[in-house]
Write an enzyme that holds these catalytic residues in place. Sequence first.
Site, PDB file in Angstrom:
ATOM      1  CD  GLU A 126      -2.629  -1.127   2.649  1.00 35.29           C
ATOM      2  OE1 GLU A 126      -2.532  -0.141   3.411  1.00 35.29           O
ATOM      3  OE2 GLU A 126      -3.388  -2.096   2.858  1.00 35.29           O
ATOM      4  CB  SER A 131      10.277  -1.946   3.433  1.00 38.50           C
ATOM      5  OG  SER A 131      10.928  -1.803   2.191  1.00 38.50           O
ATOM      6  CB  ILE A 156      -1.573  -5.079  -7.079  1.00 41.45           C
ATOM      7  CG1 ILE A 156      -1.745  -4.410  -5.697  1.00 41.45           C
ATOM      8  CG2 ILE A 156      -1.892  -6.575  -7.045  1.00 41.45           C
ATOM      9  CD1 ILE A 156      -0.742  -4.829  -4.623  1.00 41.45           C
ATOM     10  CG  ASP A 239       9.768 -17.176   4.273  1.00 43.34           C
ATOM     11  OD1 ASP A 239      10.330 -16.077   4.128  1.00 43.34           O
ATOM     12  OD2 ASP A 239       9.455 -17.644   5.393  1.00 43.34           O
ATOM     13  NE  ARG A 267      31.948  -2.651 -32.329  1.00 40.38           N
ATOM     14  CZ  ARG A 267      31.755  -1.567 -33.055  1.00 40.38           C
ATOM     15  NH1 ARG A 267      31.054  -1.629 -34.169  1.00 40.38           N
ATOM     16  NH2 ARG A 267      32.240  -0.402 -32.665  1.00 40.38           N
ATOM     17  CD  GLN A 278      44.337 -10.509 -20.380  1.00 39.49           C
ATOM     18  OE1 GLN A 278      45.003  -9.480 -20.179  1.00 39.49           O
ATOM     19  NE2 GLN A 278      44.808 -11.706 -20.126  1.00 39.49           N
ATOM     20  CD  GLN A 336      30.955   0.084 -20.318  1.00 35.91           C
ATOM     21  OE1 GLN A 336      29.891   0.637 -20.079  1.00 35.91           O
ATOM     22  NE2 GLN A 336      32.019   0.737 -20.733  1.00 35.91           N
ATOM     23  N   GLY A 339      28.943  -1.846 -25.948  1.00 35.25           N
ATOM     24  CA  GLY A 339      29.223  -0.445 -26.280  1.00 35.25           C
ATOM     25  C   GLY A 339      27.980   0.260 -26.804  1.00 35.25           C
ATOM     26  CD  GLU A 363       7.895 -11.980  -5.261  1.00 37.06           C
ATOM     27  OE1 GLU A 363       8.270 -12.921  -4.542  1.00 37.06           O
ATOM     28  OE2 GLU A 363       7.386 -12.132  -6.377  1.00 37.06           O
TER      29      GLU A 363
HETATM   30  N1  COS Z   1       7.747 -16.811   8.785  1.00 38.91           N
HETATM   31  C1  COS Z   1       7.005 -16.951   9.914  1.00 38.91           C
HETATM   32  N2  COS Z   1       6.842 -15.963  10.810  1.00 38.91           N
HETATM   33  C2  COS Z   1       7.471 -14.802  10.577  1.00 38.91           C
HETATM   34  C3  COS Z   1       8.266 -14.595   9.444  1.00 38.91           C
HETATM   35  C4  COS Z   1       8.400 -15.667   8.531  1.00 38.91           C
HETATM   36  N3  COS Z   1       9.128 -15.561   7.435  1.00 38.91           N
HETATM   37  N4  COS Z   1       8.765 -13.335   9.477  1.00 38.91           N
HETATM   38  C5  COS Z   1       8.301 -12.780  10.609  1.00 38.91           C
HETATM   39  N5  COS Z   1       7.524 -13.679  11.264  1.00 38.91           N
HETATM   40  C6  COS Z   1       6.829 -13.455  12.532  1.00 38.91           C
HETATM   41  C7  COS Z   1       7.812 -13.041  13.627  1.00 38.91           C
HETATM   42  O1  COS Z   1       8.367 -14.163  14.269  1.00 38.91           O
HETATM   43  C8  COS Z   1       6.915 -12.262  14.562  1.00 38.91           C
HETATM   44  O2  COS Z   1       6.157 -13.151  15.339  1.00 38.91           O
HETATM   45  P1  COS Z   1       5.830 -12.807  16.888  1.00 38.91           P
HETATM   46  O3  COS Z   1       4.919 -11.620  16.847  1.00 38.91           O
HETATM   47  O4  COS Z   1       5.202 -14.048  17.374  1.00 38.91           O
HETATM   48  O5  COS Z   1       7.156 -12.497  17.513  1.00 38.91           O
HETATM   49  C9  COS Z   1       5.947 -11.563  13.608  1.00 38.91           C
HETATM   50  O6  COS Z   1       5.935 -12.357  12.413  1.00 38.91           O
HETATM   51  C10 COS Z   1       6.369 -10.144  13.296  1.00 38.91           C
HETATM   52  O7  COS Z   1       7.697 -10.205  12.796  1.00 38.91           O
HETATM   53  P2  COS Z   1       8.720  -8.994  12.857  1.00 38.91           P
HETATM   54  O8  COS Z   1       8.659  -8.356  14.205  1.00 38.91           O
HETATM   55  O9  COS Z   1      10.033  -9.464  12.368  1.00 38.91           O
HETATM   56  O10 COS Z   1       8.032  -8.009  11.807  1.00 38.91           O
HETATM   57  P3  COS Z   1       8.511  -6.640  11.223  1.00 38.91           P
HETATM   58  O11 COS Z   1       7.327  -5.766  11.158  1.00 38.91           O
HETATM   59  O12 COS Z   1       9.750  -6.159  11.884  1.00 38.91           O
HETATM   60  O13 COS Z   1       8.867  -6.999   9.683  1.00 38.91           O
HETATM   61  C11 COS Z   1      10.110  -7.795   7.785  1.00 38.91           C
HETATM   62  C12 COS Z   1       9.768  -7.948   9.278  1.00 38.91           C
HETATM   63  C13 COS Z   1      10.882  -6.533   7.471  1.00 38.91           C
HETATM   64  C14 COS Z   1      10.993  -9.001   7.488  1.00 38.91           C
HETATM   65  C15 COS Z   1       8.839  -7.840   6.945  1.00 38.91           C
HETATM   66  O14 COS Z   1       8.071  -6.689   7.154  1.00 38.91           O
HETATM   67  C16 COS Z   1       9.114  -7.971   5.453  1.00 38.91           C
HETATM   68  O15 COS Z   1       9.425  -9.065   4.952  1.00 38.91           O
HETATM   69  N6  COS Z   1       8.964  -6.874   4.707  1.00 38.91           N
HETATM   70  C17 COS Z   1       9.069  -6.903   3.277  1.00 38.91           C
HETATM   71  C18 COS Z   1       7.760  -7.254   2.695  1.00 38.91           C
HETATM   72  C19 COS Z   1       7.827  -7.329   1.231  1.00 38.91           C
HETATM   73  O16 COS Z   1       8.449  -8.220   0.677  1.00 38.91           O
HETATM   74  N7  COS Z   1       7.167  -6.375   0.564  1.00 38.91           N
HETATM   75  C20 COS Z   1       7.145  -6.350  -0.853  1.00 38.91           C
HETATM   76  C21 COS Z   1       5.743  -6.340  -1.333  1.00 38.91           C
HETATM   77  S1  COS Z   1       5.018  -7.871  -1.401  1.00 38.91           S
HETATM   78  S2  COS Z   1       5.372  -8.383  -3.240  1.00 38.91           S
END
Ligand code: COS
Length: 386
Positions: A126, A131, A156, A239, A267, A278, A336, A339, A363
């Site tokens: 959003e 991030s 999206i 993941d 070329r 090289q 590069q 060229g 992502e």
């Molecule tokens: N798998 C399972 N659980 C997860 C996890 C994962 N990969 N990553 C985080 N969690 C859990 C944590 O363990 C935590 O659980 P508890 O509340 O029980 O402790 C909870 O989720 C919150 O995690 P965390 O405190 O690490 O969250 P943050 O807000 O600090 O964010 C990041 C962590 C930065 C890693 C996350 O926001 C992220 O991946 N951001 C990028 C998102 C992205 O890819 N955006 C692009 C658009 S989508 S195409």
Amino acid sequence: MDYFLDEDQLMIKDLARQLTEEKVMPVRSELDEKEEFPWEIMHAMAQSDFFGIYIPEEYGGLGKGSFELILAIEELSKGCLGVSTTFAANALGTYPLLLFGSAEQKKKYLPDIASGKNLVAFALTEAGAGSDAAGVQTTAKLEGSEYVLNGTKQWITNGGEAEIYTVIAMTDKNKGARGASAFVVEKGTPGFSFGKKEDKLGIRASSTTELIFENCRIPKENIIGRQGMGFIVAMKTLDSSRTGVGAQGVGVAQGAFDASAAYAKDRHQFGRSVISIQAVQHMLADMATQIEAARALVYAVAKFIDAGAREVSKESAMAKLFATDVAMKVTVDAVQVMGGAGYMKEYPVEKMMRDAKILQIYEGTNQIQRNVIGQALIKETAKKRK
Ligand code: COS
């Protein structure tokens, strides 16, 4: 690195290569210029069962895994990253259902996704949440037997073209990450519309739009997993999908390398082939080495996921980070090596360089990948100390 592929994997790779050469390469610059969605290619891919690769056989798929999926993504990415983004984002949107969907949801949605009849999009980002994935402001309020969605999603992929949307919204704004939930929303649901379509630097064949939810009512059965699990659904989805972004990096880098090496051979300067100089050879040697290293890591992580590993955040972030940084470097170097020709639209590498940039951003930016890896390392170090 084809030597360890089994018969089915070789077939998927060959079919993807053939489709890329016959259907993608001839039209890629036109799709890029017109910012045209590649429907014809998507239909051809559907006919060849590409959309079902990673979907279980009981839902009409081929029952293969991440590894087979990334083989197809890599081949497509050699031809056009806009096309491969459309395909890869479809898997991104499908993972929430595959990983957390109920039996009913899987039965309802997966067969038409596997056949390629319905495209899918994943909606997390959003204006104030990219991030910071937990910063989502879109709300989903339970009213009787329905959830009511309000808010706007931004950037999206497959927006407007997909029939099915997996959407992250807050069911309890006071709970932060634990207040998010995931939903499946169908195109055509009243209150669900599309806003701005983005004009992009690269991956222009893919569609990137806003999604607007205004009192959009969906059955409460459309929640994916349980209420409050949305952040986990999103993180586990990423993941699973980030290895695919790594495969895109490997593919586009290989495509750029092939084009620039062929050009350097043809070329002539100073009375000899440029490839025999090289300085150019060393650039090509570095590019080829980086590509093989990225491919080895991406393949290993996909196999690790398919082996049933439960915790893959660190490894998939590493694959995405390394392979997409390689993609950016190699595509810049390919320009590069070529060229002046590299800078011209007559050759494919300037587009590959523009396309590659998004891989370091979407992502999860590569800075976020380093955070994910860093957090995992802290946990591992703490465990080792005990
Ligand atoms: N798998 C399972 N659980 C997860 C996890 C994962 N990969 N990553 C985080 N969690 C859990 C944590 O363990 C935590 O659980 P508890 O509340 O029980 O402790 C909870 O989720 C919150 O995690 P965390 O405190 O690490 O969250 P943050 O807000 O600090 O964010 C990041 C962590 C930065 C890693 C996350 O926001 C992220 O991946 N951001 C990028 C998102 C992205 O890819 N955006 C692009 C658009 S989508 S195409």
